[in-house]
Design an enzyme around this catalytic site. Structure first.
Site: not given
Lengths: 636, 636
Positions: B134, B186-187, B261, B313, B329, B331, B409-410
């Protein structure tokens, strides 16, 4: 007046429904399973179960292979063969069984110990890890096989082997005040086996040890935790603190809800019922009735499947019965037949035999492919192409029966159930004959020989002919199924007055040879509804005819079975037919609807319905034709 | 004619629905989140996020604590603060932000590198594990914060910091023929951040590197597998061969289905849309439209929730939208707003703004407790007491919003969405003003100042007043929501002829100061139906009024919400009220039925229905009162 189920040898089944299945098991499935156990079958999974015994006997080189309970596959096969030999003679099969029994004898250790995993692979770990290592479980199955083989053939070689083994167990485990070691099995099974061994030997220590294991379960301190604390190794990595999984959370007598691994649970409940029937202990009786009630009134699928979650292959909570993520292991439904049989010995109530029948014609039988080669462990009530077997939470729900598994518990369990069917159909006491199930054939009982002719479950007429023995004065009791309201009973063509109590009609008289009792059970197809507490089934209906629960398959009804609706006023038409791969069956057809929505994902346009003929097939038969969706609960 | 969303500074929101929420975020949530990030809040979870920067800056002793992406919590908070400072001034908050920004600068390494996990804990592992670690994700969020803080306050300290960081990234990663290293995040997140950095700096290398990351994704050989093969350590244990999880299975341009994801996916799609809007590249445009269509037409809940499975997720398969095991989610719904915004820049179509609105008023807003203290990550459409949050497959579905998480995160994602609402409401080109959302307040645009008065979404009247600037001749385009059929539009009290195209009504004229456009959207409650391919929703109906999706809660309707039925002919009554904990809302009431079954588990007695008043509340508001069941889809 105490009544006991008959032995399998007392009943010669000649039944249009069950005989072809018994023949399949005898003529194909048991030899095929023997080939698998001896690694001669052309399948991907290696069993090695017989070879393990050879290695343990010092007659072959090599390593143990398979599950820690691999021996039990052989045991259950032997038990099934025993029953099968009472159905019809099969010298080849009997020879194979005798050879394996002799091998088992040679694999047994001096002191009676018998378990190829520990003899071959981990002799230093014997008896140290009861929670995980299934030694008592394997002994239990082999004891059951020994009892069955002795009852069926009169041969006592395996019985002697297993008495030595049982004696070892009984001398080792028991109340500390007797100088024995504390212990309970990780997977219950030994309890019922010791009860059965007690029945045929009369040896009290078997009864006492069975009772000890049941009594000790769930007591403080947590035996599995104490045991694990002494080990620097584990087998599966089970958590002793997860006590409900193995029904170790409360003393068995005090348990009121069916929890944890469903096969463990129901094997234990069956043993508790056998013990309660034997001892008449009120506490055990009460616990059995309570646990029975919890299962059948709150935790059972309409098909008879039990254990609704894959997590731990376990019971969930009351009314949590999802159709598509279900576990409903075949073995658990088989175990319910055992439980029901012993509950019937406690008290002849139709509700027990009703469940026995439900399992036999639905959730247990569904485990077997009609060719005897493939088996379901998991028996779903809804299969969705693209979802079942593939997505998270649904991976265990296979849309097609797989071949023999590494963990091959269900196939031989079904084999032993089907070959021993006769013993579930009848019971007798000194003055009463009980007919629990309507299975064609001859029951040679103490009071009379009774012959049944029927095309049940496709037809509701059951014709029962009596041939008298010494004392003509006795009671004939026949179950009136809970699903049937308008039954009639006749004696020699005339209506007969019978006392009806707890689901049985009792006829007491002087019987004469040639007397004919006829039970007529109207077989109109019925709509069944679930309790509204079963969230998954609200707004849906299931179809049943007689004991048979139905389902829709995609091969008959097209894709997206969830979009089919069965209006409450649609007529249900039974239709006798012969379907490729299914044989003679009665289908149910109805004029239903297929709901078609706007093509949008969400829309304020209500879906429209188009006429659609729904065709339902018996649940047990699903998955025998083209693979595709399946659904028991149909939208209304 | 290219149109761009306005910046957040251009819009002063004064809206009866959103202003109290923005005030809550500004006055309570952002200071509270700052307290959490600085470990001053009285909650169980330790954040340590600011302390990590102090340690990295050499100003404190200690160990890094938290997720490998802990820095991003600070970044999202800073971004939210930036937007918040455009809503109203808050010197305390600005001071806290400025201090943290200065600290971030001191924690940055000489070459521009900025990531406290690697600086403090694993300096030897920098850039080696893009799949799991990340670094690019954290940089992305901090770049977004820098852009926002600069736009909001004019202060460029963070912007300078993050340009150094972005320059480092852009000099490191790129096509091998330029002498750079191959790499993809990766994200995904850096892509959109670099696009935004490009917008305000005009620096081409940011655009090029964003495009490189997008272009390179999914190419052969599998970058993550190559990278993992070089490592003798891992962070999470992710499997590089699970390519769909990170949308690395196909070149991004060639992807047609939303997989893996969901937050990773939609952050990428948003960046792709930004790139497509910028470059007008037909292949990117096509991929964006296809992926958008796949989500909104096949993989989205009616609430706007996306990502229907907890496993990864992630997105599942088309129409697999279970209500009770859902992930959805917060997010991911926030990310859909970003995606929609850039799709609107590509082409002003109402379908994009409709989804933006759906997320804002439903599946994103539901993530936040109305007191600003607790947050849902998972937004279910069905909560069942005893099942949700407890049983296998349902454990992640919490019946109550939890406090700040370890993986936080959210909450800050919601904070930055809500404080930046203005920029989603309006867009402008040289000759057209677009009104995407009906949010009260003043938009100071190039062509005019436009003031909106409305009680939307409770009332459908939107009054828009114009104050002219230089050129009075331009087009005013206002979205006509897809959910509304009988809308009317007036100009200065008279019906006005407007060209309607793709969900927007266009009025072109010479505007005068004082002109009033009024949009009237009838707000009758509506029944919504899902496509029959959505198995979970067959036989059910959902309620919607305007953009608001409704749900039933146990606190209003009693237990077992699944047993409530809403007949198709029952009148739906909107009811304006003030509910404790919910504020002013419009409920929907209807005369429904409660189905009551026989007390048996299964019975041939059909369930009976009793009248029951159904009371539905806005979905976003659920879980703010007594805890209990909740259900969006009601049996018909």
């Amino acid at each position: 007046m105490s009544q006991k189920a008959v032995t399998v040898k007392d009943v010669k089944i000649k039944d249009s429904f069950w005989s072809p299945i018994q023949d399949l098991v005898m003529d194909f499935m048991l030899p095929y399973q023997a080939d698998i156990l001896e690694d001669k079958a052309d399948i991907e999974v290696k069993s090695h179960a017989v070879q393990n015994f050879r290695i343990a006997a010092g007659e072959a080189e090599g390593e143990f292979h398979g599950m820690v309970f691999q021996d039990s596959d052989v045991a259950k096969w032997l038990e099934a063969v025993a029953y099968a030999l009472t159905v019809k003679s099969n010298p080849d099969l009997e020879k194979r069984a005798d050879e394996i029994i002799a091998l088992i004898g040679r694999a047994q250790e001096e002191d009676g110990y018998l378990n190829t995993f520990f003899t071959v692979k981990q002799p230093e770990h014997k008896w140290l890890n009861l929670q995980e290592c299934h030694e008592l479980y394997c002994s239990g199955h082999m004891i059951e096989a020994a009892v069955a083989y002795y009852e069926a053939t009169g041969k006592d070689e395996l019985l002697k082997i297993m008495r030595r083994n049982a004696d070892l167990i009984c001398s080792r485990f028991g109340p500390p005040e007797t100088g024995k070691l504390r212990g309970i099995p990780g997977h219950q099974e030994i309890e019922l086996a010791l009860m059965r061994l007690y029945y045929i030997t009369g040896e009290k220590s078997y009864l006492e040890t069975a009772q000890y294991f049941l009594d000790e379960r769930g007591r403080e301190p947590n035996f599995f935790a104490e045991e694990a604390a002494k080990l620097d190794w584990h087998h599966f990595g089970m958590k002793p603190e997860n006590r409900e999984y193995a029904q170790n959370h409360l003393p068995a007598k005090e348990q009121t809800e069916a929890v944890g691994h469903s096969v463990r649970a129901v094997y234990m409940y069956a043993a508790m019922a056998a013990l309660a029937a034997e001892t008449k202990d009120e506490e055990w009786l009460k616990a059995c009735r309570t646990l029975w009630g919890n299962i059948v009134n709150k935790r059972m699928y309409i098909t008879g499947g039990i254990g609704s979650t894959v997590a731990g292959e376990a019971f969930s909570i009351d009314y949590d019965l999802p159709n598509d993520t279900v576990y409903a292991e075949t073995c658990a439904s088989v175990a319910m037949v055992f439980f029901a049989r012993y509950m019937l010995e406690i008290e002849p109530k139709g509700e027990y035999a009703d469940i026995m029948e439900k399992m036999l014609y639905n959730g247990a039988l569904s485990g077997m492919q009609q060719d005897g080669r493939r088996f379901f462990y998991v028996n779903p009530l809804e299969v969705v192409p693209g979802v079942s077997g593939k997505l998270f939470g649904h991976k265990h729900v296979l849309p097609k029966r797989p071949e023999w598994y590494g963990c091959a518990c269900c196939p031989p369990n079904l084999a032993r159930l089907i070959t021993s069917l006769g013993q579930y159909a009848w019971a007798q006491s000194d003055d009463t004959v009980y007919c629990h199930l309507y299975v064609g054939g001859l029951a040679e009982l103490n009071l009379a020989d009774i012959n049944v002719e029927t095309n049940y479950p496709w037809d509701g007429k059951v014709k029962i002919a009596f041939t008298q023995k010494n004392n003509p004065s006795y009671t004939f009791a026949i179950r009136i199924p809970g699903w049937c309201k308008d039954w009639t009973l006749s004696l020699n063509g005339q209506p007969v007055k019978a006392e009806v109590k707890d689901g049985y009609a009792y006829i007491t008289r002087e019987w004469e040879t040639g007397d004919i009792v006829e039970l007529n059970l109207p077989m109109e197809p019925k709509r069944m509804y679930a309790n509204t507490a079963v969230r998954a089934d609200i707004g849906t209906v299931a179809l049943q005819r007689g004991p048979i629960v139905y389902c829709l398959e995609e091969v008959d009804n097209g894709p997206n079975l969830a979009a089919l609706h069965l209006p409450r006023d649609a007529k249900l038409l039974p239709k006798k037919t012969n379907l490729k791969g299914l044989g003679d069956v009665v289908l149910i057809e109805a004029e239903g609807l297929r709901i078609e929505s706007s093509s949008d994902l969400y829309s304020d346009t209500p879906p429209q319905s188009k006429p659609a003929i729904l065709r339902a097939v018996p649940y047990y038969s699903w998955g025998n034709r083209e693979s595709g969706g399946m659904r028991v609960w149909i939208h209304e």
